[in-house]
Write an enzyme that holds these catalytic residues in place. Structure first.
Site, PDB file in Angstrom:
ATOM      1  CG  ASP A 172     -43.118 154.424  39.694  1.00  0.00           C
ATOM      2  OD1 ASP A 172     -43.296 155.211  40.636  1.00  0.00           O
ATOM      3  OD2 ASP A 172     -42.462 153.365  39.839  1.00  0.00           O
ATOM      4  CE  LYS A 227     -46.614 153.521  41.098  1.00  0.00           C
ATOM      5  NZ  LYS A 227     -46.067 154.798  41.599  1.00  0.00           N
TER       6      LYS A 227
HETATM    7  P1  NDP Z   1     -36.463 156.086  36.663  1.00  0.00           P
HETATM    8  O1  NDP Z   1     -36.863 154.938  35.822  1.00  0.00           O
HETATM    9  O2  NDP Z   1     -36.336 157.432  36.019  1.00  0.00           O
HETATM   10  O3  NDP Z   1     -35.110 155.796  37.421  1.00  0.00           O
HETATM   11  C1  NDP Z   1     -34.983 154.709  38.281  1.00  0.00           C
HETATM   12  C2  NDP Z   1     -33.583 154.688  38.829  1.00  0.00           C
HETATM   13  O4  NDP Z   1     -33.504 153.727  39.872  1.00  0.00           O
HETATM   14  C3  NDP Z   1     -32.567 154.281  37.800  1.00  0.00           C
HETATM   15  O5  NDP Z   1     -31.338 154.868  38.086  1.00  0.00           O
HETATM   16  C4  NDP Z   1     -32.520 152.767  37.982  1.00  0.00           C
HETATM   17  O6  NDP Z   1     -31.335 152.160  37.527  1.00  0.00           O
HETATM   18  C5  NDP Z   1     -32.643 152.670  39.486  1.00  0.00           C
HETATM   19  N1  NDP Z   1     -33.249 151.374  39.817  1.00  0.00           N
HETATM   20  C6  NDP Z   1     -34.466 150.931  39.432  1.00  0.00           C
HETATM   21  N2  NDP Z   1     -34.671 149.686  39.881  1.00  0.00           N
HETATM   22  C7  NDP Z   1     -33.563 149.356  40.545  1.00  0.00           C
HETATM   23  C8  NDP Z   1     -33.171 148.187  41.245  1.00  0.00           C
HETATM   24  N3  NDP Z   1     -33.972 147.106  41.322  1.00  0.00           N
HETATM   25  N4  NDP Z   1     -31.962 148.199  41.863  1.00  0.00           N
HETATM   26  C9  NDP Z   1     -31.153 149.283  41.775  1.00  0.00           C
HETATM   27  N5  NDP Z   1     -31.483 150.418  41.110  1.00  0.00           N
HETATM   28  C10 NDP Z   1     -32.650 150.442  40.517  1.00  0.00           C
HETATM   29  O7  NDP Z   1     -37.540 156.136  37.836  1.00  0.00           O
HETATM   30  P2  NDP Z   1     -37.890 157.338  38.831  1.00  0.00           P
HETATM   31  O8  NDP Z   1     -36.694 158.170  39.100  1.00  0.00           O
HETATM   32  O9  NDP Z   1     -39.118 157.974  38.332  1.00  0.00           O
HETATM   33  O10 NDP Z   1     -38.292 156.522  40.144  1.00  0.00           O
HETATM   34  C11 NDP Z   1     -37.371 156.241  41.188  1.00  0.00           C
HETATM   35  C12 NDP Z   1     -38.134 155.933  42.464  1.00  0.00           C
HETATM   36  O11 NDP Z   1     -38.926 157.074  42.820  1.00  0.00           O
HETATM   37  C13 NDP Z   1     -39.132 154.771  42.376  1.00  0.00           C
HETATM   38  O12 NDP Z   1     -39.195 154.126  43.632  1.00  0.00           O
HETATM   39  C14 NDP Z   1     -40.459 155.471  42.113  1.00  0.00           C
HETATM   40  O13 NDP Z   1     -41.548 154.671  42.532  1.00  0.00           O
HETATM   41  C15 NDP Z   1     -40.282 156.702  42.980  1.00  0.00           C
HETATM   42  N6  NDP Z   1     -41.133 157.841  42.668  1.00  0.00           N
HETATM   43  C16 NDP Z   1     -41.159 158.386  41.421  1.00  0.00           C
HETATM   44  C17 NDP Z   1     -41.949 159.497  41.173  1.00  0.00           C
HETATM   45  C18 NDP Z   1     -41.944 160.185  39.850  1.00  0.00           C
HETATM   46  O14 NDP Z   1     -42.615 161.225  39.721  1.00  0.00           O
HETATM   47  N7  NDP Z   1     -41.224 159.716  38.845  1.00  0.00           N
HETATM   48  C19 NDP Z   1     -42.807 160.065  42.200  1.00  0.00           C
HETATM   49  C20 NDP Z   1     -42.657 159.464  43.506  1.00  0.00           C
HETATM   50  C21 NDP Z   1     -41.856 158.382  43.696  1.00  0.00           C
HETATM   51  P3  NDP Z   1     -31.357 151.348  36.136  1.00  0.00           P
HETATM   52  O15 NDP Z   1     -31.413 152.398  35.072  1.00  0.00           O
HETATM   53  O16 NDP Z   1     -30.093 150.578  36.154  1.00  0.00           O
HETATM   54  O17 NDP Z   1     -32.559 150.479  36.163  1.00  0.00           O
HETATM   55  O1  2IT Z   2     -45.093 157.218  43.130  1.00  0.00           O
HETATM   56  C1  2IT Z   2     -45.579 158.263  42.685  1.00  0.00           C
HETATM   57  O2  2IT Z   2     -46.137 159.094  43.405  1.00  0.00           O
HETATM   58  C2  2IT Z   2     -45.478 158.506  41.242  1.00  0.00           C
HETATM   59  N1  2IT Z   2     -44.871 157.699  40.534  1.00  0.00           N
HETATM   60  C3  2IT Z   2     -46.130 159.708  40.626  1.00  0.00           C
HETATM   61  C4  2IT Z   2     -47.588 159.460  40.377  1.00  0.00           C
HETATM   62  C5  2IT Z   2     -48.313 160.524  39.605  1.00  0.00           C
HETATM   63  O3  2IT Z   2     -49.496 160.307  39.367  1.00  0.00           O
HETATM   64  O4  2IT Z   2     -47.728 161.556  39.250  1.00  0.00           O
END
Ligand code: NDP
Ligand code: 2IT
Length: 448
Positions: A169, A129
């Site tokens: 992420d 990561k």
């Molecule tokens: P994005 O940046 O697309 O979206 C993040 C969302 O979460 C936004 O709505 C953001 O709001 C909100 N957010 C972030 N930080 C905070 C905080 N401290 N408090 C409240 N809201 C918050 O990210 P993703 O959708 O990609 O990721 C969301 C979660 O999913 C994370 O935990 C990530 O690690 C996990 N994840 C993502 C994967 C992926 O493929 N993208 C895969 C597996 C897990 P704001 O815009 O106001 O910051």
């Molecule tokens: O938390 C996660 O699994 C991710 N942000 C996706 C990682 C990836 O390599 O697609």
């Protein structure tokens, strides 16, 4: 919970002493070690060969300065990280997070969880990561580009399609991946599958954008069906409004549920008629605006400041898809009081340990992040396969593979929990199933 096993109790103490102040990392490790208690008692070889000591120590941590120039001509400095945690079953694989809260402890917790998640996918990917304390919010495209170019100038020395393959992420989406890829290619004169989450024009995979949210719903659906239920007719609350939340909303709706709430870090919206997802996509994916703008178009919906209140909305299924520790015990109590039957984690470690314990004690079906959100990285591995064969598969083919992977993860986690006398405890099941493959690979490869 306290460890009954003396070796694990001492190991946990050493980990806290050796990684001071990294509370998210301690939290992630503690949960895994707790689950492994029955495993090490049955298999002392993992202790004898130091598998656990090795597993909790990253193979390599890269930490670097990221200088860049903002639109006013001012020099800015951020910190970059890549934690290459474990490569026993494949090259390091995991996302990059750009968020002001990022420090070493956050990247280590995420990298540690990634080891087990990637193992659960059944695909040959190790755990890693990375990220930075850079905040893309409010920055121009050119500022984001200059930051990404500076970040990649250092990171490029440490990654490669057979070494370490980053992805997105929080704060890293297709715009950032594009700038990072461009700079990697320029430095190395090499067009390779070194990043995933690429756009379709230059080697991305169909369905990668949707994969984490869709995968979360496929997993949740498998869990519900195993208990004689489904998404059909259910009310769903989803936190966040980023990549994961948006595509979880889309799939849950397709599966017959009504999603009534979404949030961002400022507050949440409640639309009892069901979320207008086209509007959310426009606001969030295109215009990069705040979720509160939703009520300008839908004045009948409500907007509330503060994101925690979202868990007070009555729902059948809750899918936390924003960030770590966003769902605490108090929120878990509200969910139970309101009759919630299932919680599945789209974000990484969104529920506190107390919340998980409360939900499990109250018979709420609980799908832990490592298992439930593995669809994103699994589809990244499918993107790597397509890059290797210089081909591209149809949306339907990738989506079908994703669905099969998520159903397998559910049954493997479920079976592991049962084998170790913790039937229904998917936290333990996912940790154990994820651990065994990595631990056995480590045993076979000797002390490295
Ligand atoms: P994005 O940046 O697309 O979206 C993040 C969302 O979460 C936004 O709505 C953001 O709001 C909100 N957010 C972030 N930080 C905070 C905080 N401290 N408090 C409240 N809201 C918050 O990210 P993703 O959708 O990609 O990721 C969301 C979660 O999913 C994370 O935990 C990530 O690690 C996990 N994840 C993502 C994967 C992926 O493929 N993208 C895969 C597996 C897990 P704001 O815009 O106001 O910051
Ligand atoms: O938390 C996660 O699994 C991710 N942000 C996706 C990682 C990836 O390599 O697609």
């Amino acid at each position: 919970m306290n460890f009954k096993n003396k070796y694990l109790a001492e190991l946990m103490e050493r980990i806290i002493a050796r990684n001071p102040g990294e509370k998210e990392f301690h939290q992630a490790v503690r949960e895994v070690l707790e689950s492994l208690e029955p495993v090490v008692e049955k298999h002392p070889e993992y202790i004898e060969q130091g598998v656990l000591e090795r597993l909790v120590e990253p193979e390599r941590i890269i930490k670097f300065r990221v200088p860049w120039i903002d639109d006013n001509g001012t020099v800015r400095v951020n910190r970059g990280f890549r934690v290459q945690f474990n490569s026993a079953i494949g090259p390091y694989k995991g996302g990059l997070r750009f968020h002001p809260s990022v420090y070493e402890g956050i990247i280590k917790f995420l990298g540690f969880e990634q080891i087990f998640k990637n193992s659960l996918t059944g695909l040959p990917i190790g755990g890693g990561k990375g990220g930075s304390d850079f905040d893309p919010k409010g920055k121009s495209d050119r500022e984001v580009m200059r930051f990404c170019q500076s970040f990649m100038t250092e990171l490029s020395k440490h990654i490669g399609s057979y070494t370490d393959i980053p992805a997105g992420d929080i704060g890293v989406g297709s715009r950032e991946i594009g700038y990072l890829f461009g700079q990697y290619k320029r430095i190395n004169n090499r067009f390779s599958g070194v990043l995933t989450g690429k756009s379709l024009e230059y080697g991305g995979s169909l369905a990668r954008t949707e994969a984490t949210g869709y995968g979360l719903c496929y997993f949740t659906d498998a869990m519900l069906r195993d208990h004689g239920s489904s998404f059909e007719g259910k009310t769903v609350v989803i936190s966040g409004s980023g990549n994961v939340a948006i595509y979880a909303t889309q799939k849950a709706t397709e599966l017959g549920a009504k999603v009534v709430a979404l949030s961002d870090s400022n507050g949440y919206i409640y639309d009892k008629l069901g979320i207008d997802l086209d509007l959310v996509k426009k606001l969030k994916e295109v215009e990069r605006k705040r979720i509160k703008e939703y009520i300008n178009v839908h004045p009948d919906a409500e907007y509330h400041e503060g994101c925690k209140g979202i868990w007070s909305i009555k729902c059948d299924i809750a899918l936390p898809c924003a960030t770590q520790n966003e769902l605490d015990e108090e929120s878990a109590k509200l969910l139970v009081e309101n009759g919630c039957i299932a919680v599945a984690e789209g974000a990484n470690m969104p529920s506190t340990p107390e919340a998980i314990e409360y939900l499990q004690k109250n018979n709420v079906l609980f799908g832990p992040a490592k298992a439930a959100n593995a669809g994103g990285v699994a589809t990244s591995a499918l993107e790597m396969s397509q890059n290797s064969i210089r081909g591209s598969w149809t949306f339907e083919k990738v989506d079908k593979m994703l669905k099969d992977i998520m159903e397998n993860i559910y049954s493997n986690a479920s079976a592991a929990a049962e084998e170790y006398n913790m039937k229904g405890n998917l936290v333990a099941g996912a940790n154990i199933a994820g651990f065994l493959k990595v631990a056995n690979a480590m045993l076979e490869q000797g002390v490295v």
